[in-house]
Write a protein that holds these residues in place. Structure first.
Motif, PDB file in Angstrom:
ATOM      1  N   ASN A  27       0.826  -1.215   0.000  1.00  0.00           N
ATOM      2  CA  ASN A  27       0.000   0.000   0.000  1.00  0.00           C
ATOM      3  C   ASN A  27       0.855   1.258   0.000  1.00  0.00           C
ATOM      4  O   ASN A  27       0.514   2.267  -0.635  1.00  0.00           O
ATOM      5  N   GLY A  75      -7.831  -1.681   0.263  1.00  0.00           N
ATOM      6  CA  GLY A  75      -7.687  -1.430   1.694  1.00  0.00           C
ATOM      7  C   GLY A  75      -7.917  -2.640   2.568  1.00  0.00           C
ATOM      8  O   GLY A  75      -7.595  -2.623   3.763  1.00  0.00           O
ATOM      9  N   ARG A 133      -2.888  -0.999  -5.060  1.00  0.00           N
ATOM     10  CA  ARG A 133      -4.240  -1.062  -4.493  1.00  0.00           C
ATOM     11  C   ARG A 133      -4.780  -2.488  -4.419  1.00  0.00           C
ATOM     12  O   ARG A 133      -5.357  -2.899  -3.421  1.00  0.00           O
TER      13      ARG A 133
END
Length: 314
Positions: free
Chosen positions: A211, A233, A216
């Motif tokens: 990250n 995430g 991503r």
């Protein structure tokens, strides 16, 4: 209607020598020799075609019998083959020595021809039309750094999702300038370490490192240990099933990328799609070929039953 995938990258000859007994470094080892068409992009393209997608392949090729062999394999797989043919040059090749358990000892990549796939070739009319006509773009890091950046920029300008296969620690660094524009990245631990400069022992150490450099969505394979998948995430791990027999590990990462992308394009989330990719990789290592010659959507679904659910890291 079939989804259309444009693949740009390696399509060459794979030569693999398999040692029959215990490996004796620095000595002559009894073994067998095997040769077939391969290349990261080409292996993924053939897997995707077998899984029911309409695939176009663009790659440099020499004007030699090896190039004709690659072209015949593309036709056999049902791929729309669009090579840049350099009549006075030889088709690239990858030569590997494999231990009797299927693991790699050492390999030599003779890939000089790929440097002639320069960015201006993307401006050729039929190449521009291919980008516009396809739903998804996949490339590998066999291509020059500036060409990779141009591929990502063109895909982004057309709002086409783009994925990359890292190929090797030496080549994955070519992705750095455009890493933030790549939607999905497929790499192993050594390649991830080449990008980040670190190599954590635990799976949970990878998500923050990746990250931090702008990645991503990615899948990091770790041999027989848990792989790591990042998804906007979130992070998950998955323990690959241990195959009853390992014939050859060549092409496993390419098939994992293809199986995962096939599921993603079909609408599955990454954490579920990576199970499909793992199933495809498991089928590949059970075959002597870089692409399992028996792969079908039905066979993949059967293999999927042996793949465990992911474990959520965060």
């Amino acid at each position: 209607m079939k989804k259309k995938i444009l693949v740009l990258g390696g399509a060459h000859i794979d030569r693999r020598g398999r040692i029959c007994g215990e490996t004796a470094p620095g000595a002559s080892n009894p073994g067998t020799w095997f040769e077939e068409p391969g290349g990261g992009g080409f292996n993924a393209a053939r897997n995707l075609a077998r899984l029911g997608f309409q695939v176009t392949m663009i790659s440099p090729r020499g004007g030699d019998p090896m190039g004709e062999t690659v072209g015949e394999a593309a036709d056999f797989a049902g791929i729309d083959d669009r090579p840049f043919v350099f009549l006075d040059r030889k088709t690239p090749s990858y030569t590997a020595i494999i231990e009797k358990d299927g693991n790699l000892v050492i390999a030599l990549a003779d890939m000089d021809l790929y440097r002639f796939f320069v960015p201006r070739r993307l401006s050729i009319r039929w190449v521009r039309e291919a980008f516009a006509a396809h739903d998804f773009v996949l490339f590998d890091a066999n291509l020059p750094e500036e060409t990779i950046a141009a591929i990502v920029a063109k895909a982004r300008s057309l709002a086409k999702p783009v994925a990359a296969i890292a190929i090797s620690p030496a080549k994955v660094v070519r992705l750095r300038p455009c890493i933030g524009g790549i939607d999905y990245l497929f790499l192993n631990e050594a390649e991830a370490a080449a990008l980040t400069g670190e190599r954590p022992e635990e799976a949970a150490g990878w998500p923050p490192l990746l990250n931090e450099i702008g990645i991503r969505n990615a899948v990091v394979t770790r041999g027989r240990r848990e792989l790591v998948a990042l998804c906007e995430g979130r992070a998950v791990t998955l323990q690959p099933p241990i195959a009853d027999t390992v014939a050859d590990v060549t092409g496993a990462g390419d098939s994992l990328a293809a199986g995962t992308l096939a599921a993603l394009i079909s609408g599955l989330p990454l954490e579920e799609a990576v199970r499909h990719g793992t199933a495809a990789a498991t089928l590949t290592v059970q075959s002597q070929h870089a692409v399992n010659e028996n792969l079908t959507p039905d066979l993949l679904n059967e293999a999927l039953a042996l793949v465990p659910k992911v474990r959520i890291l965060h």
